[in-house]
Design a protein around this motif. Structure first.
Motif, PDB file in Angstrom:
ATOM      1  N   LEU A  49       0.841  -1.310   0.112  1.00  0.00           N
ATOM      2  CA  LEU A  49      -0.024   0.049  -0.055  1.00  0.00           C
ATOM      3  C   LEU A  49       0.922   1.232   0.186  1.00  0.00           C
ATOM      4  CD1 LEU A  49      -2.761   1.283  -0.176  1.00  0.00           C
ATOM      5  CD2 LEU A  49      -2.801   1.055   2.500  1.00  0.00           C
ATOM      6  N   ALA A  53       0.836   4.021  -2.933  1.00  0.00           N
ATOM      7  CA  ALA A  53       0.381   5.244  -2.541  1.00  0.00           C
ATOM      8  C   ALA A  53       1.195   6.331  -3.016  1.00  0.00           C
ATOM      9  CB  ALA A  53       0.366   5.541  -1.034  1.00  0.00           C
ATOM     10  N   THR A  58      -5.204   4.431  -6.304  1.00  0.00           N
ATOM     11  CA  THR A  58      -5.630   3.564  -5.392  1.00  0.00           C
ATOM     12  C   THR A  58      -5.669   1.985  -6.048  1.00  0.00           C
ATOM     13  OG1 THR A  58      -7.850   3.509  -6.326  1.00  0.00           O
ATOM     14  CG2 THR A  58      -7.314   5.078  -4.642  1.00  0.00           C
ATOM     15  N   ARG A  59      -5.876   1.013  -5.502  1.00  0.00           N
ATOM     16  CA  ARG A  59      -5.725  -0.367  -5.907  1.00  0.00           C
ATOM     17  C   ARG A  59      -6.884  -0.567  -6.767  1.00  0.00           C
ATOM     18  NH1 ARG A  59      -2.294  -4.494  -7.073  1.00  0.00           N
ATOM     19  NH2 ARG A  59      -3.045  -6.456  -6.882  1.00  0.00           N
ATOM     20  N   GLU A  61      -8.275   1.719  -8.794  1.00  0.00           N
ATOM     21  CA  GLU A  61      -8.071   2.417  -9.943  1.00  0.00           C
ATOM     22  C   GLU A  61      -7.323   1.891 -10.925  1.00  0.00           C
ATOM     23  OE1 GLU A  61      -8.256   7.443  -9.039  1.00  0.00           O
ATOM     24  OE2 GLU A  61      -6.660   6.110  -7.979  1.00  0.00           O
TER      25      GLU A  61
END
Length: 172
Positions: A49, A53, A58-59, A61
């Motif tokens: 993460l 970041a 985001t994951r 997206e």
């Protein structure tokens, strides 16, 4: 010969286990308008993460991004269309950026238009000024934002400044 400044953002420390999320490239020359931007769908379920970041995505997206084969194919075509002679890969952190670009080219296309070597902007600068404790980052004009095209552009600007200020003979 064409120098191509590259910057990569990923969701982890190594390719294969983790994914290259996006990358940017700039043809280094008098006109820094020839750029490439690729956003790639993850190839692994693993991600960190804190690494993801940095890219600003985001994951969720990143799953809407393009197929890695398509992006790498398009990048290879862009390199061919925008460079004469052998393209030269250069980046701020070529140990990291090269690792991802080289792995993705070989994994998805079974070739790497850059061949088997890369160059490091930081090492180039340290050698030119003969001081391994210094870095070039103050020479960027474009702010470092972790948008890979902007970061590659800032590094290309620094590279051109180094060449000009130190009267370096280089074919661009």
């Amino acid at each position: 010969m064409a120098y191509i400044m590259v910057d990569v953002e990923s969701d982890g420390p190594i390719p294969g286990d983790y994914s290259m999320i996006c990358f940017g490239a700039v043809i280094v020359g008098d006109d820094l308008s020839r750029t490439f931007y690729g956003k790639l769908k993850p190839i692994s379920d693993q991600y960190l993460l804190e690494a993801l970041a940095i890219s600003g995505f985001t994951r969720e997206e990143v799953f809407s991004f393009d197929d890695p084969y398509t992006v790498m194919h398009n990048f290879a075509e862009w390199i061919s269309a925008n460079s004469e002679g052998k393209p030269v890969f250069i980046s701020d952190n070529n140990g990291y950026d090269w690792m991802f670009i080289c792995w993705y080219f070989h994994h998805f296309l079974n070739l790497n238009p850059f061949g088997y070597s890369s160059q490091n902007l930081g090492s180039f600068y340290k050698g030119i000024i003969k001081d391994t404790s210094k870095n070039f980052k103050h020479l960027r004009q474009t702010r470092h934002t972790h948008n890979p095209v902007e970061d590659a552009l800032g590094n290309a600007e620094a590279f051109l400044t180094i060449i000009k200020e130190h009267n370096i003979k280089i074919s661009l």
